[in-house]
Design an enzyme around this catalytic site. Sequence first.
Site, mmCIF file in Angstrom:
data_model
loop_
_atom_site.group_PDB
_atom_site.id
_atom_site.type_symbol
_atom_site.label_atom_id
_atom_site.label_comp_id
_atom_site.label_asym_id
_atom_site.label_seq_id
_atom_site.Cartn_x
_atom_site.Cartn_y
_atom_site.Cartn_z
ATOM 1 N N HIS A 77 0.794 -1.368 -0.030
ATOM 2 C CA HIS A 77 0.265 0.263 -0.600
ATOM 3 C C HIS A 77 0.942 1.601 0.300
ATOM 4 C CE1 HIS A 77 -3.050 -2.814 1.030
ATOM 5 N NE2 HIS A 77 -2.022 -3.281 2.041
ATOM 6 N N SER A 80 15.239 22.282 -15.278
ATOM 7 C CA SER A 80 14.618 22.915 -15.405
ATOM 8 C C SER A 80 14.202 24.512 -16.302
ATOM 9 C CB SER A 80 13.201 23.742 -14.140
ATOM 10 O OG SER A 80 12.574 24.526 -14.470
ATOM 11 N N LYS A 133 16.110 22.465 -9.831
ATOM 12 C CA LYS A 133 15.604 20.925 -10.790
ATOM 13 C C LYS A 133 16.332 20.250 -11.169
ATOM 14 C CE LYS A 133 11.190 20.937 -11.171
ATOM 15 N NZ LYS A 133 10.021 19.920 -10.153
ATOM 16 N N GLU A 171 9.254 9.504 -16.192
ATOM 17 C CA GLU A 171 8.474 9.729 -17.018
ATOM 18 C C GLU A 171 8.283 9.049 -17.820
ATOM 19 O OE1 GLU A 171 7.391 13.141 -14.050
ATOM 20 O OE2 GLU A 171 9.180 13.676 -15.473
#
Length: 461
Positions: A157, A278, A284, A291
């Site tokens: 979970h 970024s 960043k 992704e």
Amino acid sequence: TSNEMWGGRFASGPDAIMEEINASIDFDKRLYREDIAGSKAHAEMLGRQGIITVEDAQKIVEGLSQIEAEIEAGTFTFSRQLEDIHMNVEARLAELIGPAAGRLHTARSRNDQVALDFRMHVRGAFEALEQKLGEFIEALLDKAEAHAETVMPGFTHLQVAQPVTYGHHCLAYVEMAVRDRSRCRDALKRLDECPLGAAALAGTGFAIDRHMTAKALGFATPTRNSLDTVSDRDFALEFLSVAAICATHLSRLAEEIVIWSTPQFGFVKLSDAFSTGSSIMPQKRNPDAAELVRAKPGRINGALISLLTVMKGLPLTYSKDMQEDKEQVFDAIDSLALALAAATGMIRDLEVNVDAMRKAAGHGYSTATDLADYLVRELGLPFREAHHVTGRAVSLAESSGLGLEDLPLDVLKSLDSRIGEGVYSVLGVDASVRSRTSFGGTAPDNVRSQVSDWRQCLTVG
Ligand code: ARG
């Protein structure tokens, strides 16, 4: 103007929209190698069987070689008017060798031709996938070996459950990849039949030798039923199914990399080579590659559903619907190859923060099960009762802001007076993972022996 292939029957040429909806050359030119190999094998067989002369067969084969060279050199002009790769090649052959070119299509149809080309292409995709999975597995095994002792939290979970080793976690992905690879091998066995010679749908009256062409093109045997042969796209559906499952595995791995590389987790650091910055936020480091791997099932599952939907309800045998089989399969082949290469690269480069993993492994009372097991083993409590006592220990620890291993002995004794000093040796995360020696469990020794087992069986086959 009328069509040069079927102009005998047609007085006028197609509407511009007809040409646009009908032409597949923009995408099926990708099959040129398979198409040419198939035509060469067919021509040689026709020559050998005396269906065309050996001289014509020879001319055809030479012409086809030249066409292949032209396509590879980028000097070949593909024409939409010629619809597809099959007719583009044949028309060029006529330019190159004259009337002998017209004999190539004896005892053949584009229906068995395209079934052959596409099948060979999918076979190549399965073989490439199998090989790339091997490299992925290698990368995972290297990580598993290096981190046989690295303790991390195991989750259910997405809540901390029990300590595990990172090596064991990598081996979980090895299992998935090995299954993916065996699915490739299974599918390749079924794919190992050659469609060429089924002709349009009924076979042919010419004395062709299908065994000869099958062998020349690397198939074990010819297909058995001509109707099925020109209707069947199971091999492509199987590729897409295998690809969808494999992409699902990669997506789960990628998702973990995304989560684990956040500052909140800090378990891993992606290499610069697989991160992006970024344009506005200088601090960043974004896991874009992970992704994108996570996202690939969007395309691949889409391709699977798309082809299943095209094929459902199609009456036997060939219908032009089946031309819609290619684009999405090609896209799935490329998407998966890229995802797999990116996953392999990310795993190879992945920097593991052993301290952060270890620290997190101790959070969330991850050794509570070890305490319950201790109560069972040392005090003879039934597991359900041990579970209850341990629950109280967790709640005491929680209310005083302590870890289980920080609870003083007298507090533990208040739960059951028979609890002794020995309890502390089971409350640490290292002891916990070391104790998990059951077959398939997370203990470092298990991890090491599984890595060496895998290495052995992977070198063998
Ligand atoms: N371009 C066609 C395809 O991809 C080739 C087969 C055409 N056959 C036919 N009967 N029109 O399916």
